[in-house]
Design a protein around this motif. Structure first.
Motif, PDB file in Angstrom:
ATOM      1  N   TYR A  17       0.829  -1.201   0.000  1.00 55.98           N
ATOM      2  CA  TYR A  17       0.000   0.000   0.000  1.00 55.98           C
ATOM      3  C   TYR A  17       0.868   1.258   0.000  1.00 55.98           C
ATOM      4  O   TYR A  17       0.596   2.213  -0.736  1.00 55.98           O
ATOM      5  CB  TYR A  17      -0.963   0.026   1.189  1.00 55.98           C
ATOM      6  N   ALA A  18       1.914   1.252   0.805  1.00 61.04           N
ATOM      7  CA  ALA A  18       2.774   2.436   0.894  1.00 61.04           C
ATOM      8  C   ALA A  18       3.641   2.602  -0.354  1.00 61.04           C
ATOM      9  O   ALA A  18       3.630   3.658  -0.985  1.00 61.04           O
ATOM     10  CB  ALA A  18       3.649   2.353   2.142  1.00 61.04           C
ATOM     11  N   MET A  19       4.371   1.568  -0.712  1.00 59.33           N
ATOM     12  CA  MET A  19       5.354   1.728  -1.784  1.00 59.33           C
ATOM     13  C   MET A  19       4.773   1.590  -3.188  1.00 59.33           C
ATOM     14  O   MET A  19       5.272   2.235  -4.109  1.00 59.33           O
ATOM     15  CB  MET A  19       6.510   0.755  -1.584  1.00 59.33           C
ATOM     16  N   VAL A  20       3.747   0.776  -3.365  1.00 62.03           N
ATOM     17  CA  VAL A  20       3.207   0.572  -4.708  1.00 62.03           C
ATOM     18  C   VAL A  20       1.985   1.460  -4.948  1.00 62.03           C
ATOM     19  O   VAL A  20       1.968   2.283  -5.858  1.00 62.03           O
ATOM     20  CB  VAL A  20       2.873  -0.915  -4.956  1.00 62.03           C
ATOM     21  N   THR A  21       0.964   1.322  -4.125  1.00 67.45           N
ATOM     22  CA  THR A  21      -0.259   2.091  -4.322  1.00 67.45           C
ATOM     23  C   THR A  21      -0.033   3.586  -4.095  1.00 67.45           C
ATOM     24  O   THR A  21      -0.494   4.416  -4.874  1.00 67.45           O
ATOM     25  CB  THR A  21      -1.370   1.583  -3.379  1.00 67.45           C
ATOM     26  N   SER A  22       0.704   3.937  -3.032  1.00 68.28           N
ATOM     27  CA  SER A  22       0.910   5.350  -2.695  1.00 68.28           C
ATOM     28  C   SER A  22       2.188   5.941  -3.288  1.00 68.28           C
ATOM     29  O   SER A  22       2.440   7.132  -3.137  1.00 68.28           O
ATOM     30  CB  SER A  22       0.927   5.514  -1.170  1.00 68.28           C
ATOM     31  N   ASP A  23       3.009   5.110  -3.924  1.00 68.96           N
ATOM     32  CA  ASP A  23       4.263   5.565  -4.571  1.00 68.96           C
ATOM     33  C   ASP A  23       5.237   6.240  -3.615  1.00 68.96           C
ATOM     34  O   ASP A  23       5.930   7.192  -3.984  1.00 68.96           O
ATOM     35  CB  ASP A  23       3.969   6.506  -5.742  1.00 68.96           C
ATOM     36  N   ILE A  24       5.314   5.758  -2.394  1.00 61.49           N
ATOM     37  CA  ILE A  24       6.263   6.323  -1.430  1.00 61.49           C
ATOM     38  C   ILE A  24       7.645   5.737  -1.693  1.00 61.49           C
ATOM     39  O   ILE A  24       7.792   4.540  -1.934  1.00 61.49           O
ATOM     40  CB  ILE A  24       5.818   6.042   0.020  1.00 61.49           C
ATOM     41  N   ASP A  25       8.646   6.575  -1.632  1.00 63.81           N
ATOM     42  CA  ASP A  25      10.032   6.168  -1.856  1.00 63.81           C
ATOM     43  C   ASP A  25      10.826   6.368  -0.565  1.00 63.81           C
ATOM     44  O   ASP A  25      10.602   7.338   0.167  1.00 63.81           O
ATOM     45  CB  ASP A  25      10.645   7.005  -2.978  1.00 63.81           C
ATOM     46  N   ILE A  26      11.749   5.456  -0.305  1.00 65.07           N
ATOM     47  CA  ILE A  26      12.655   5.570   0.838  1.00 65.07           C
ATOM     48  C   ILE A  26      13.905   6.310   0.366  1.00 65.07           C
ATOM     49  O   ILE A  26      14.555   5.881  -0.592  1.00 65.07           O
ATOM     50  CB  ILE A  26      13.031   4.182   1.400  1.00 65.07           C
ATOM     51  N   LEU A  27      14.236   7.400   1.034  1.00 63.05           N
ATOM     52  CA  LEU A  27      15.393   8.211   0.653  1.00 63.05           C
ATOM     53  C   LEU A  27      16.605   7.991   1.548  1.00 63.05           C
ATOM     54  O   LEU A  27      17.736   8.020   1.074  1.00 63.05           O
ATOM     55  CB  LEU A  27      15.021   9.700   0.683  1.00 63.05           C
ATOM     56  N   GLU A  28      16.369   7.828   2.856  1.00 59.43           N
ATOM     57  CA  GLU A  28      17.462   7.670   3.815  1.00 59.43           C
ATOM     58  C   GLU A  28      17.039   6.740   4.938  1.00 59.43           C
ATOM     59  O   GLU A  28      15.861   6.733   5.327  1.00 59.43           O
ATOM     60  CB  GLU A  28      17.847   9.020   4.444  1.00 59.43           C
ATOM     61  N   VAL A  29      18.001   5.966   5.465  1.00 61.73           N
ATOM     62  CA  VAL A  29      17.784   5.159   6.664  1.00 61.73           C
ATOM     63  C   VAL A  29      19.036   5.234   7.527  1.00 61.73           C
ATOM     64  O   VAL A  29      20.147   5.308   7.023  1.00 61.73           O
ATOM     65  CB  VAL A  29      17.458   3.675   6.351  1.00 61.73           C
ATOM     66  N   ALA A  30      18.809   5.266   8.826  1.00 60.52           N
ATOM     67  CA  ALA A  30      19.896   5.249   9.806  1.00 60.52           C
ATOM     68  C   ALA A  30      19.299   4.707  11.098  1.00 60.52           C
ATOM     69  O   ALA A  30      18.109   4.404  11.155  1.00 60.52           O
ATOM     70  CB  ALA A  30      20.468   6.649  10.007  1.00 60.52           C
ATOM     71  N   ASP A  31      20.102   4.595  12.122  1.00 63.36           N
ATOM     72  CA  ASP A  31      19.611   4.083  13.394  1.00 63.36           C
ATOM     73  C   ASP A  31      18.582   5.056  13.972  1.00 63.36           C
ATOM     74  O   ASP A  31      18.901   6.206  14.269  1.00 63.36           O
ATOM     75  CB  ASP A  31      20.772   3.894  14.368  1.00 63.36           C
ATOM     76  N   GLY A  32      17.327   4.606  14.081  1.00 63.72           N
ATOM     77  CA  GLY A  32      16.270   5.445  14.640  1.00 63.72           C
ATOM     78  C   GLY A  32      15.850   6.597  13.745  1.00 63.72           C
ATOM     79  O   GLY A  32      15.263   7.575  14.214  1.00 63.72           O
ATOM     80  N   TYR A  33      16.112   6.499  12.450  1.00 62.48           N
ATOM     81  CA  TYR A  33      15.816   7.599  11.531  1.00 62.48           C
ATOM     82  C   TYR A  33      15.460   7.049  10.157  1.00 62.48           C
ATOM     83  O   TYR A  33      16.035   6.058   9.701  1.00 62.48           O
ATOM     84  CB  TYR A  33      17.029   8.519  11.399  1.00 62.48           C
ATOM     85  N   ASP A  61       3.038   7.034   8.735  1.00 65.25           N
ATOM     86  CA  ASP A  61       3.042   5.674   9.256  1.00 65.25           C
ATOM     87  C   ASP A  61       4.156   4.848   8.620  1.00 65.25           C
ATOM     88  O   ASP A  61       4.839   4.078   9.297  1.00 65.25           O
ATOM     89  CB  ASP A  61       1.681   5.029   9.010  1.00 65.25           C
ATOM     90  N   PHE A  62       4.362   5.035   7.322  1.00 68.81           N
ATOM     91  CA  PHE A  62       5.393   4.268   6.630  1.00 68.81           C
ATOM     92  C   PHE A  62       6.797   4.690   7.052  1.00 68.81           C
ATOM     93  O   PHE A  62       7.658   3.842   7.291  1.00 68.81           O
ATOM     94  CB  PHE A  62       5.225   4.393   5.115  1.00 68.81           C
ATOM     95  N   VAL A  63       7.055   5.990   7.154  1.00 63.63           N
ATOM     96  CA  VAL A  63       8.396   6.428   7.548  1.00 63.63           C
ATOM     97  C   VAL A  63       8.712   5.965   8.971  1.00 63.63           C
ATOM     98  O   VAL A  63       9.847   5.619   9.298  1.00 63.63           O
ATOM     99  CB  VAL A  63       8.589   7.950   7.351  1.00 63.63           C
ATOM    100  N   PHE A  64       7.686   5.908   9.832  1.00 66.78           N
ATOM    101  CA  PHE A  64       7.860   5.341  11.170  1.00 66.78           C
ATOM    102  C   PHE A  64       8.236   3.863  11.069  1.00 66.78           C
ATOM    103  O   PHE A  64       9.173   3.407  11.739  1.00 66.78           O
ATOM    104  CB  PHE A  64       6.582   5.507  11.992  1.00 66.78           C
ATOM    105  N   ALA A  65       7.522   3.120  10.230  1.00 69.23           N
ATOM    106  CA  ALA A  65       7.798   1.686  10.073  1.00 69.23           C
ATOM    107  C   ALA A  65       9.233   1.439   9.620  1.00 69.23           C
ATOM    108  O   ALA A  65       9.919   0.554  10.136  1.00 69.23           O
ATOM    109  CB  ALA A  65       6.813   1.065   9.078  1.00 69.23           C
ATOM    110  N   VAL A  66       9.694   2.225   8.669  1.00 69.82           N
ATOM    111  CA  VAL A  66      11.065   2.062   8.173  1.00 69.82           C
ATOM    112  C   VAL A  66      12.069   2.392   9.279  1.00 69.82           C
ATOM    113  O   VAL A  66      13.010   1.620   9.538  1.00 69.82           O
ATOM    114  CB  VAL A  66      11.306   2.933   6.923  1.00 69.82           C
ATOM    115  N   ALA A  67      11.883   3.505   9.961  1.00 68.96           N
ATOM    116  CA  ALA A  67      12.825   3.930  10.997  1.00 68.96           C
ATOM    117  C   ALA A  67      12.902   2.945  12.154  1.00 68.96           C
ATOM    118  O   ALA A  67      13.971   2.705  12.707  1.00 68.96           O
ATOM    119  CB  ALA A  67      12.445   5.320  11.521  1.00 68.96           C
ATOM    120  N   THR A  68      11.777   2.367  12.523  1.00 63.38           N
ATOM    121  CA  THR A  68      11.751   1.535  13.726  1.00 63.38           C
ATOM    122  C   THR A  68      11.930   0.045  13.457  1.00 63.38           C
ATOM    123  O   THR A  68      12.216  -0.707  14.383  1.00 63.38           O
ATOM    124  CB  THR A  68      10.464   1.794  14.540  1.00 63.38           C
TER     125      THR A  68
END
Length: 134
Positions: A17-33, A61-68
């Motif tokens: 739903y986030a990445m395909v339907t909503s076209d959200i892209d992940i730009l950065e990931v780090a510890d807790g971020y 909600d998605f950026v939280f899921a990726v960070a955590t």
């Protein structure tokens, strides 16, 4: 611990739903971020032509899921999330940045800022999560 945007994308593509339907892209990931975005299109807009609140909440909600959840030995799910809508947006790219505030044995708290491409704050989100075993 190593953090790779490409590896995160391979994992989170299953959040269809986030990445395909909503076209959200992940730009950065780090510890807790994490930082994610989407290019605002008609499917993200409400009847007034502005970004729909649900689209912003999905991004948060998605950026939280990726960070955590990325590179963690446990899974985390949202227990409570509160969003404040500050202004609308009708075009451009919308960004969300999730920052860890506190991480405990059982729960965590993140703050998420959602901005337009000029850096104007659109929404502020506070999300609490519960850690569960994988």
């Amino acid at each position: 611990m190593e953090y790779s945007v490409e590896e995160a994308k391979k994992i989170f593509i299953h959040d269809r739903y986030a990445m395909v339907t909503s076209d959200i892209d992940i730009l950065e990931v780090a510890d807790g971020y994490a930082k994610c975005c989407f290019k605002l299109s008609d499917k993200h807009k409400n009847a007034l032509g502005s970004v729909m609140g649900g689209a912003l909440f999905t991004l948060a909600d998605f950026v939280f899921a990726v960070a955590t959840n990325y590179n963690k030995p446990y899974s985390t799910v949202t227990s409570v999330s509160s969003i404040s809508y500050l202004r609308g947006c009708k075009s451009g790219t919308i960004y969300a940045e999730s920052r860890l505030i506190k991480d405990g044995r059982i729960s965590c708290t993140y703050e998420i800022d959602i901005t337009d491409e000029e850096g104007k704050l659109l929404s502020v989100v506070t999300t609490n999560g519960i850690h569960i075993k994988k």
